[in-house]
Design a protein around this motif. Structure first.
Motif, PDB file in Angstrom:
ATOM      1  N   PHE A 269      -2.212   6.435   4.321  1.00 14.72           N
ATOM      2  CA  PHE A 269      -3.213   6.859   5.420  1.00 14.72           C
ATOM      3  C   PHE A 269      -4.135   5.531   5.921  1.00 14.72           C
ATOM      4  CE2 PHE A 269      -3.545  11.513   6.221  1.00 14.72           C
ATOM      5  CZ  PHE A 269      -2.289  12.013   6.015  1.00 14.72           C
ATOM      6  N   ALA A 270      -3.871   4.321   5.381  1.00 17.81           N
ATOM      7  CA  ALA A 270      -4.558   3.376   5.982  1.00 17.81           C
ATOM      8  C   ALA A 270      -3.530   2.097   6.088  1.00 17.81           C
ATOM      9  CB  ALA A 270      -5.501   2.979   4.741  1.00 17.81           C
ATOM     10  N   PRO A 271      -3.920   1.464   7.288  1.00 16.39           N
ATOM     11  CA  PRO A 271      -2.751   0.444   7.793  1.00 16.39           C
ATOM     12  C   PRO A 271      -3.294  -0.858   6.774  1.00 16.39           C
ATOM     13  CG  PRO A 271      -4.405   0.629   9.449  1.00 16.39           C
ATOM     14  CD  PRO A 271      -4.684   1.727   8.181  1.00 16.39           C
ATOM     15  N   VAL A 272      -2.962  -0.986   5.419  1.00 15.10           N
ATOM     16  CA  VAL A 272      -3.373  -1.978   4.522  1.00 15.10           C
ATOM     17  C   VAL A 272      -2.246  -2.233   3.904  1.00 15.10           C
ATOM     18  CG1 VAL A 272      -4.966  -2.595   2.678  1.00 15.10           C
ATOM     19  CG2 VAL A 272      -5.819  -1.189   4.606  1.00 15.10           C
ATOM     20  N   ALA A 273      -1.894  -3.730   3.980  1.00 14.24           N
ATOM     21  CA  ALA A 273      -0.332  -4.058   3.440  1.00 14.24           C
ATOM     22  C   ALA A 273      -0.526  -3.387   1.928  1.00 14.24           C
ATOM     23  CB  ALA A 273      -0.360  -5.505   3.580  1.00 14.24           C
ATOM     24  N   PRO A 274      -1.348  -4.050   0.939  1.00 12.29           N
ATOM     25  CA  PRO A 274      -1.289  -3.692  -0.466  1.00 12.29           C
ATOM     26  C   PRO A 274      -1.253  -2.070  -0.484  1.00 12.29           C
ATOM     27  CG  PRO A 274      -2.904  -5.316  -0.305  1.00 12.29           C
ATOM     28  CD  PRO A 274      -2.714  -4.911   1.256  1.00 12.29           C
ATOM     29  N   VAL A 275      -1.703  -1.302   0.070  1.00 13.18           N
ATOM     30  CA  VAL A 275      -1.473   0.050   0.110  1.00 13.18           C
ATOM     31  C   VAL A 275      -0.085   0.464   0.418  1.00 13.18           C
ATOM     32  CG1 VAL A 275      -2.588   2.436   0.776  1.00 13.18           C
ATOM     33  CG2 VAL A 275      -3.899   0.574   0.628  1.00 13.18           C
ATOM     34  N   VAL A 276       0.560  -0.026   1.460  1.00 10.81           N
ATOM     35  CA  VAL A 276       1.896   0.087   1.704  1.00 10.81           C
ATOM     36  C   VAL A 276       2.704  -0.185   0.690  1.00 10.81           C
ATOM     37  CG1 VAL A 276       3.625  -0.491   3.427  1.00 10.81           C
ATOM     38  CG2 VAL A 276       1.271  -0.037   4.289  1.00 10.81           C
ATOM     39  N   GLU A 277       2.554  -1.330   0.253  1.00  6.71           N
ATOM     40  CA  GLU A 277       3.259  -1.984  -0.919  1.00  6.71           C
ATOM     41  C   GLU A 277       3.276  -1.124  -2.125  1.00  6.71           C
ATOM     42  OE1 GLU A 277       2.356  -5.782  -1.219  1.00  6.71           O
ATOM     43  OE2 GLU A 277       2.947  -6.344   1.044  1.00  6.71           O
ATOM     44  N   GLN A 278       1.912  -0.483  -2.489  1.00  8.27           N
ATOM     45  CA  GLN A 278       1.644   0.364  -3.730  1.00  8.27           C
ATOM     46  C   GLN A 278       2.618   1.810  -3.319  1.00  8.27           C
ATOM     47  OE1 GLN A 278      -2.040   2.826  -4.382  1.00  8.27           O
ATOM     48  NE2 GLN A 278      -2.423   0.591  -5.292  1.00  8.27           N
ATOM     49  N   GLY A 279       2.456   2.163  -2.214  1.00 10.30           N
ATOM     50  CA  GLY A 279       3.460   3.444  -1.902  1.00 10.30           C
ATOM     51  C   GLY A 279       5.036   3.148  -1.928  1.00 10.30           C
ATOM     52  N   LYS A 303       5.656  -5.860   2.202  1.00  8.69           N
ATOM     53  CA  LYS A 303       6.761  -6.148   1.507  1.00  8.69           C
ATOM     54  C   LYS A 303       7.511  -4.624   1.262  1.00  8.69           C
ATOM     55  CE  LYS A 303       5.454 -10.364  -0.554  1.00  8.69           C
ATOM     56  NZ  LYS A 303       5.112 -11.119  -1.978  1.00  8.69           N
ATOM     57  N   LEU A 304       8.748  -4.794   1.282  1.00  8.13           N
ATOM     58  CA  LEU A 304       9.412  -3.320   0.948  1.00  8.13           C
ATOM     59  C   LEU A 304      10.773  -3.763   0.006  1.00  8.13           C
ATOM     60  CD1 LEU A 304      10.010  -0.466   1.828  1.00  8.13           C
ATOM     61  CD2 LEU A 304      11.568  -1.301   3.398  1.00  8.13           C
ATOM     62  N   ASN A 305      10.650  -3.139  -1.249  1.00  5.59           N
ATOM     63  CA  ASN A 305      11.703  -3.275  -2.054  1.00  5.59           C
ATOM     64  C   ASN A 305      13.015  -3.051  -1.546  1.00  5.59           C
ATOM     65  OD1 ASN A 305      13.434  -3.347  -4.412  1.00  5.59           O
ATOM     66  ND2 ASN A 305      11.747  -3.239  -5.734  1.00  5.59           N
ATOM     67  N   PHE A 306      14.006  -3.879  -1.106  1.00  2.64           N
ATOM     68  CA  PHE A 306      15.247  -3.459  -0.464  1.00  2.64           C
ATOM     69  C   PHE A 306      16.276  -3.326  -1.696  1.00  2.64           C
ATOM     70  CE2 PHE A 306      13.240  -4.829   3.259  1.00  2.64           C
ATOM     71  CZ  PHE A 306      14.013  -4.055   4.373  1.00  2.64           C
ATOM     72  N   TYR A 307      15.916  -3.626  -2.810  1.00  2.00           N
ATOM     73  CA  TYR A 307      16.902  -3.305  -4.118  1.00  2.00           C
ATOM     74  C   TYR A 307      16.891  -1.767  -4.223  1.00  2.00           C
ATOM     75  CZ  TYR A 307      18.847  -3.090  -8.657  1.00  2.00           C
ATOM     76  OH  TYR A 307      19.707  -2.995  -9.972  1.00  2.00           O
ATOM     77  N   ASN A 308      15.524  -1.167  -4.171  1.00  2.00           N
ATOM     78  CA  ASN A 308      15.462   0.212  -4.178  1.00  2.00           C
ATOM     79  C   ASN A 308      16.016   1.039  -3.112  1.00  2.00           C
ATOM     80  OD1 ASN A 308      14.302   0.159  -6.802  1.00  2.00           O
ATOM     81  ND2 ASN A 308      12.208   0.026  -5.904  1.00  2.00           N
ATOM     82  N   VAL A 309      15.865   0.242  -1.851  1.00  3.58           N
ATOM     83  CA  VAL A 309      16.417   1.003  -0.826  1.00  3.58           C
ATOM     84  C   VAL A 309      17.911   1.191  -0.756  1.00  3.58           C
ATOM     85  CG1 VAL A 309      17.125   0.632   1.704  1.00  3.58           C
ATOM     86  CG2 VAL A 309      14.780   0.108   0.921  1.00  3.58           C
TER      87      VAL A 309
END
Length: 423
Positions: A269-279, A303-309
């Protein structure tokens, strides 16, 4: 009939004016507006003027009425719609209409594109564009402000419906959150986060078994817990946990520990990169991350973990707004008792709209609710008590909101409508 309205003439050119509405046609409806919630989208339209994709190019000659989160009562119904609507009915509007013959083609929308309909007015004409798209929605619940907030609540509802999952051996998307799963809402104690908590816990058909709400502001977390206590959620079958991620050394590790390994549904619910990466980092196998918060930076990334994707089947979606079905569901929820008052932090009259809209990013808090027939300065609900020391009107409002833990309520609205000065 005369109406008073806030009309947009160009960039940052908003004017409170009185003018005559034409007689309605057989495929139109005359309606009274009672309340409108000011949206950041109206700020963008006012700042951009005719450069905005929904605002007509000739707005300087043919001004439009702003405001699109509104509710009121039907006054007069054209012959074509008398089988479906009647005078005295309360209503809400789904503003995201798609009507090819509208003044802006498929981009037409009340509050952006029309000279005779918008939320910041005393009376409006609901055009055939809205009616033929089934975007005039009856509201049978208490008060008016819930119907004004149906549109923002529909955004939360749409987000929940947009999440998806898969089954082993199949790539068919199973839409919706996981029933009985683990859910986290990150940066989730702002106004929209409170709306999400309210909706998730009150759902009858599908809900998580655990709901974790995070933020880094302890005061806001405490306020959310006061409004929506864990014991309340527990009675409805949900373990509700509030976590200050600013107070733990490793938020990802702590969140995984709470969930027992990861979350099926995560909402940011916040456009903050570290929060997105935490999610992304706390997703369980086949977990879905919903990026709910709209960034203003077109180059925003994380950043997005594409290994997990690839190996854990994690996925990401983004939602912006709700559709007509989501609005109908929002109104139904509120007619059955869901109160979206947690969204509202300020109230005011039509006279306050122009200044409030043009300065909206600078005004803290949540939704600014306008009562369009009233003349009132924009006032924070938290300031009622102080203003009440010298003004009995605000003293009474302070007393009324104290009954609902400082939240706006139907009783306070009724008092305002009966006692506030007319515009």
């Amino acid at each position: 009939m005369k109406t008073k309205a806030i009309r947009l003439y160009g960039k940052e050119d908003l004017r409170l004016e009185e003018f005559e509405l034409p007689q309605i046609k057989e495929d139109e409806i005359l309606a009274k507006v009672v309340s409108d919630s000011i949206c950041m989208s109206s700020y963008k339209a006012a700042k951009q003027g005719p450069d905005h994709k929904r605002v007509p190019d000739n707005v300087h000659e043919n001004p439009i009425i702003i405001g699109h989160e509104f509710a009121g009562e039907i006054v007069e119904v054209g012959a074509k719609w008398q089988h479906k609507f009647k005078p005295g009915q309360k209503y809400s509007i789904q503003p995201a209409i798609y009507y090819e013959n509208g003044p802006m083609g498929i981009l037409s929308a009340p509050g952006y594109s029309y000279p005779h309909i918008g939320g910041d007015a005393t009376y409006v004409i609901i055009p055939k564009d809205v009616l033929e798209q089934d975007c005039l929605l009856a509201y049978d619940g208490p008060g008016y402000y819930p119907a004004s907030l149906a549109e923002p609540l529909s955004c939360v509802i749409g987000a929940m419906h947009a999440n998806y999952h898969t089954k082993p051996g199949s790539y068919i998307h199973q839409m919706e959150i996981v029933d009985g799963g683990k859910m986290a809402i990150l940066a989730g104690v702002g106004p929209m986060g409170l709306a999400a908590i309210n909706y998730v816990v009150n759902r009858k058909d599908r809900k998580p078994s655990q709901l974790v709400i995070t933020d880094i502001d302890q005061g806001r977390l405490d306020r959310a817990a006061e409004i929506f206590p864990p014991a309340w959620a527990n009675e409805k079958g949900i373990e509700l946990i509030y976590l200050n991620t600013g107070n733990v050394d490793n938020p990802v590790e702590k969140l995984k520990e709470i969930s027992g390994g990861g979350y099926n549904d995560v909402f940011v619910f916040a456009p903050v990169a570290p929060v997105v990466e935490q999610g992304d980092a706390i997703l369980a196998h086949d977990g879905c991350l919903n990026f709910f918060a709209g960034p203003s930076d077109p180059n925003f990334s994380a950043k997005l973990n594409f290994y997990n994707v690839h190996y854990a089947y994690t996925h990401i979606v983004g939602t912006s707004g709700g559709n007509n079905d989501d609005m109908v569901e929002a109104l139904d929820c509120m007619s059955k008792g869901l109160d979206p008052a947690g969204l509202i932090t300020h109230v005011g009259g039509l006279n306050a709209v122009a200044e409030t809209t043009l300065n909206l990013p600078k005004i803290p808090g949540g939704k600014k609710l306008i009562y369009t027939h009233k003349k009132l300065s924009l006032t924070a609900i938290s300031d009622f008590e102080e203003k009440g020391k010298s003004d009995p009107f605000y003293a009474e409002l302070a007393k009324l909101v104290s009954k609902t833990k400082g939240l706006w309520n139907v009783e306070a609205e009724k008092y305002l409508l009966e006692n506030a000065p007319e515009i």
